[in-house]
Motif scaffolding. Structure first.
Motif, PDB file in Angstrom:
ATOM      1  N   ARG A 150     -39.937 -30.404 -49.454  1.00 31.77           N
ATOM      2  CA  ARG A 150     -41.048 -29.907 -50.278  1.00 31.77           C
ATOM      3  C   ARG A 150     -42.351 -30.636 -49.980  1.00 31.77           C
ATOM      4  O   ARG A 150     -43.416 -30.031 -49.896  1.00 31.77           O
ATOM      5  CB  ARG A 150     -40.675 -30.078 -51.761  1.00 31.77           C
ATOM      6  N   TRP A 151     -42.281 -31.964 -49.805  1.00 29.46           N
ATOM      7  CA  TRP A 151     -43.505 -32.750 -49.717  1.00 29.46           C
ATOM      8  C   TRP A 151     -43.761 -33.389 -48.347  1.00 29.46           C
ATOM      9  O   TRP A 151     -44.881 -33.857 -48.090  1.00 29.46           O
ATOM     10  CB  TRP A 151     -43.472 -33.872 -50.767  1.00 29.46           C
ATOM     11  N   GLY A 152     -42.746 -33.445 -47.491  1.00 28.78           N
ATOM     12  CA  GLY A 152     -42.890 -34.178 -46.237  1.00 28.78           C
ATOM     13  C   GLY A 152     -43.166 -33.304 -45.028  1.00 28.78           C
ATOM     14  O   GLY A 152     -43.510 -32.132 -45.141  1.00 28.78           O
ATOM     15  N   GLY A 153     -42.962 -33.913 -43.857  1.00 22.87           N
ATOM     16  CA  GLY A 153     -43.214 -33.230 -42.595  1.00 22.87           C
ATOM     17  C   GLY A 153     -41.963 -33.139 -41.759  1.00 22.87           C
ATOM     18  O   GLY A 153     -40.852 -32.994 -42.296  1.00 22.87           O
ATOM     19  N   ALA A 154     -42.142 -33.286 -40.429  1.00 21.39           N
ATOM     20  CA  ALA A 154     -41.032 -33.032 -39.508  1.00 21.39           C
ATOM     21  C   ALA A 154     -40.410 -34.304 -38.934  1.00 21.39           C
ATOM     22  O   ALA A 154     -39.561 -34.233 -38.045  1.00 21.39           O
ATOM     23  CB  ALA A 154     -41.526 -32.154 -38.364  1.00 21.39           C
ATOM     24  N   GLU A 155     -40.821 -35.469 -39.411  1.00 19.08           N
ATOM     25  CA  GLU A 155     -40.238 -36.710 -38.904  1.00 19.08           C
ATOM     26  C   GLU A 155     -38.835 -36.891 -39.502  1.00 19.08           C
ATOM     27  O   GLU A 155     -38.380 -36.094 -40.328  1.00 19.08           O
ATOM     28  CB  GLU A 155     -41.128 -37.905 -39.270  1.00 19.08           C
ATOM     29  N   SER A 156     -38.161 -37.975 -39.107  1.00 18.78           N
ATOM     30  CA  SER A 156     -36.836 -38.256 -39.678  1.00 18.78           C
ATOM     31  C   SER A 156     -36.977 -38.519 -41.174  1.00 18.78           C
ATOM     32  O   SER A 156     -38.062 -38.874 -41.660  1.00 18.78           O
ATOM     33  CB  SER A 156     -36.207 -39.471 -38.987  1.00 18.78           C
TER      34      SER A 156
END
Length: 573
Positions: A319-325
């Motif tokens: 919901r709040w993050g991106g595509a990193e681990s």
């Protein structure tokens, strides 16, 4: 000489008429002389190549596949830091730079053993050497270069004012960008506030800890595989502890056999020690396996909790993050949460907050304006001093009626300055001009002087600037064009003066200049027109008399010329 860089050696192969040549240069004033067409300027051409200059297949000696030009510099500690960034190796304080040009026009460059683009050579060597010839003289006509020279001459006074201005300029730009961003987000700030508040509430509720996703995943794997792990650990224990065929039983048996022969052969005892060590290691492993097997318990409730926690973390990150681990995203989201309250305060402040910042911006602009004026003042004082000093120098260099002017052109600080008036280097433009005669018009540098005159103006400039901000090595070509007699002696004197603080390399036809050399080279062609290794010679004192006599009279043998040559050499004392 104070600690600074200099050119130790230059080696040339298959460049123009030069088949092979090598010069070991000294500090101080190095002079290259020789008959016209003997290849003196080819040495400067080779140096231009290793300094990242433009390559040309026409430079390759006829019948050769490639030319190779190599220079060895002694560099300072400050230069080493920049060289470390490109991976270049410096042997002690020596840096080797090589440039090859093939007959098809392709070229390669290396710096400290590392292959680099030619442009990198230019960046690395720019602080080491300044070349003054026809091409270098064309650089001085550029306003940016003129400002740079004036600032160098201005020394600490200008540098301090420039640093103060740049600090305020940076502060002004940062605040200006912040206000711009706030204004751009004004229309959508309500949505941003709501989203930030939702995020912060969700973050507080999540109560995540660093690296939690990976630790949860590890524990899930373990609890999901309790039976497999029990079978693996029990099987390993059985293989170790079986009374009949277990590894520990067999090792104990082996140890008893070896203990029976103890003290009878040192080699066997070494083997016995390794068997005993293995026994201890496996015994420890057996104990650890037993503890591990005992700790293995199925915990359906814990597993169910962890599965739910994993889903909760993944849902939050999605919901709040991106595509990193997952772990990396959690760190980024923690940073966002940390600055969230301040971001909300900026957004909620709205127009009132923008007004506050604009008031602050006006104060900073006022101090920026004052700093710009101080910088202009420091530059103007420096320009006046530079104008007087350079005029004195060039008038002694066979330009008796020529005056040099460095003018600082600043905006009207009493009026309203435009945004474009401010730059990273201040609000000034610098214009260097010459006046050929009293009451004559001032003409921009480069438009009112011949190539030889430009070289002498550059010599005058460098002699003056070097007193406050010397470069490691200066190279002059055609500095003696159109000069003779007493003026030529003055050229030599000034080159000698410049060489007190820096290394100077000069190609000259004038005996009055050559006489001032600390190190004197003569370039001679062989009968077939080429220059071979033996064609470049470092001259001793008696040989210098002969060479300067040849330059004076144009004859190999002339007693009067030799007497005159000895007189010239005696000028240095």
């Amino acid at each position: 000489m104070s600690e600074r860089s200099y050119l130790e050696e230059i080696s040339i192969r298959n460049l123009g008429i030069i088949e092979q040549s090598e010069l070991e240069l000294g500090r101080g004033l190095n002079v290259l002389t020789g008959e016209t067409g003997a290849g003196k300027t080819m040495i400067l051409t080779a140096l231009n190549l290793v300094l990242g200059g433009k390559s040309d297949s026409s430079l390759v000696r006829h019948g050769s596949e490639r030319l190779v030009a190599t220079a060895q510099f002694s560099v300072t500690k400050d230069s080493k830091d920049q060289l470390d960034e490109i991976g270049a190796e410096v042997d002690g304080s020596s840096l080797i730079v090589t440039r090859t040009v093939n007959s098809d026009g392709k070229s390669k460059a290396s710096c400290g053993g590392v292959t680099v683009p030619a442009g990198t050579l230019a960046d690395v060597t720019e602080p080491l050497i300044e070349i003054h010839g026809q091409s270098a003289n064309s650089q001085i006509v550029k306003p940016a270069r003129q400002r740079e020279l004036l600032d160098r001459f201005g020394g600490t006074a200008v540098a301090s004012s420039l640093s103060d201005y740049q600090e305020k300029y940076s502060e002004y730009l940062e605040l200006k960008e912040r206000i711009k961003a706030m204004k751009a987000s004004a229309n959508k700030r309500d949505g941003e506030i709501a989203e930030l508040e939702e995020f912060l509430a969700a973050w507080v509720k999540l109560k995540a800890v660093r690296n939690e996703p990976s630790s949860v995943e590890d524990e899930i794997k373990r609890l999901s595989s309790v039976e497999d792990l029990r079978i693996a650990s029990s099987g390993a224990m059985s293989a170790l502890d079986s009374e009949e065929s277990g590894a520990l039983t067999l090792l104990h048996s082996a140890r008893r056999f070896l203990d029976a022969a103890k003290g009878k052969d040192s080699k066997l005892e070494e083997i016995a020690e390794r068997v005993a060590e293995s026994l201890f290691i496996l015994d420890d492993a057996s104990s650890d396996l037993a503890s591990y097997a005992t700790s293995l318990e199925a915990d359906p409730e814990r597993l169910d909790f962890l599965q739910n926690r994993k889903a909760e973390l993944n849902l939050f990150i999605k919901r709040w993050g991106g595509a990193e681990s997952a772990d990396e995203e959690l760190v980024l989201l923690a940073a966002k949460a940390k600055s969230g309250k301040e971001s909300i305060a900026d957004l909620k402040g709205g127009d009132e907050r923008i007004a506050e910042l604009e008031t602050e911006l006006a104060k900073i602009k006022k101090s920026l304006l004052a700093a710009a004026q101080e910088l202009s003042k420091a530059r103007s004082a420096s320009a006046e001093s530079l104008s007087q000093s350079v005029t004195s120098e060039i008038q002694a260099l066979s330009m008796p009626h020529t005056r040099f002017f460095a003018e600082v052109i600043s905006p009207d600080y009493s009026g309203a300055l435009k945004e474009s008036d401010f730059t990273q280097l201040g609000c000034d433009e610098v214009s260097m001009q010459i006046q050929g005669q009293v009451d004559g018009p001032k003409i921009a540098l480069g438009k009112g002087a011949s190539g030889g005159e430009m070289s002498r103006i550059m010599l005058g400039l460098e002699v003056v600037i070097a007193k406050s901000h010397p470069v490691g090595t200066y190279i002059f070509d055609e500095v003696d064009a159109g000069v003779g007699g007493k003026a030529a002696i003055e050229v030599g004197k000034r080159l000698h003066a410049l060489a007190q603080n820096s290394q100077v390399i000069v190609v000259t036809h004038l005996p009055q200049v050559a006489a001032w050399a600390d190190t004197h080279f003569v370039v001679k062609k062989s009968s077939d027109g080429s220059v071979v290794q033996s064609g470049v010679s470092k001259l001793g004192q008696s040989e210098r008399v002969e060479e300067i006599a040849r330059m004076l009279a144009g004859l190999e043998e002339s007693s009067s010329a030799r007497e005159h040559a000895a007189e010239l050499l005696a000028m240095r004392g």
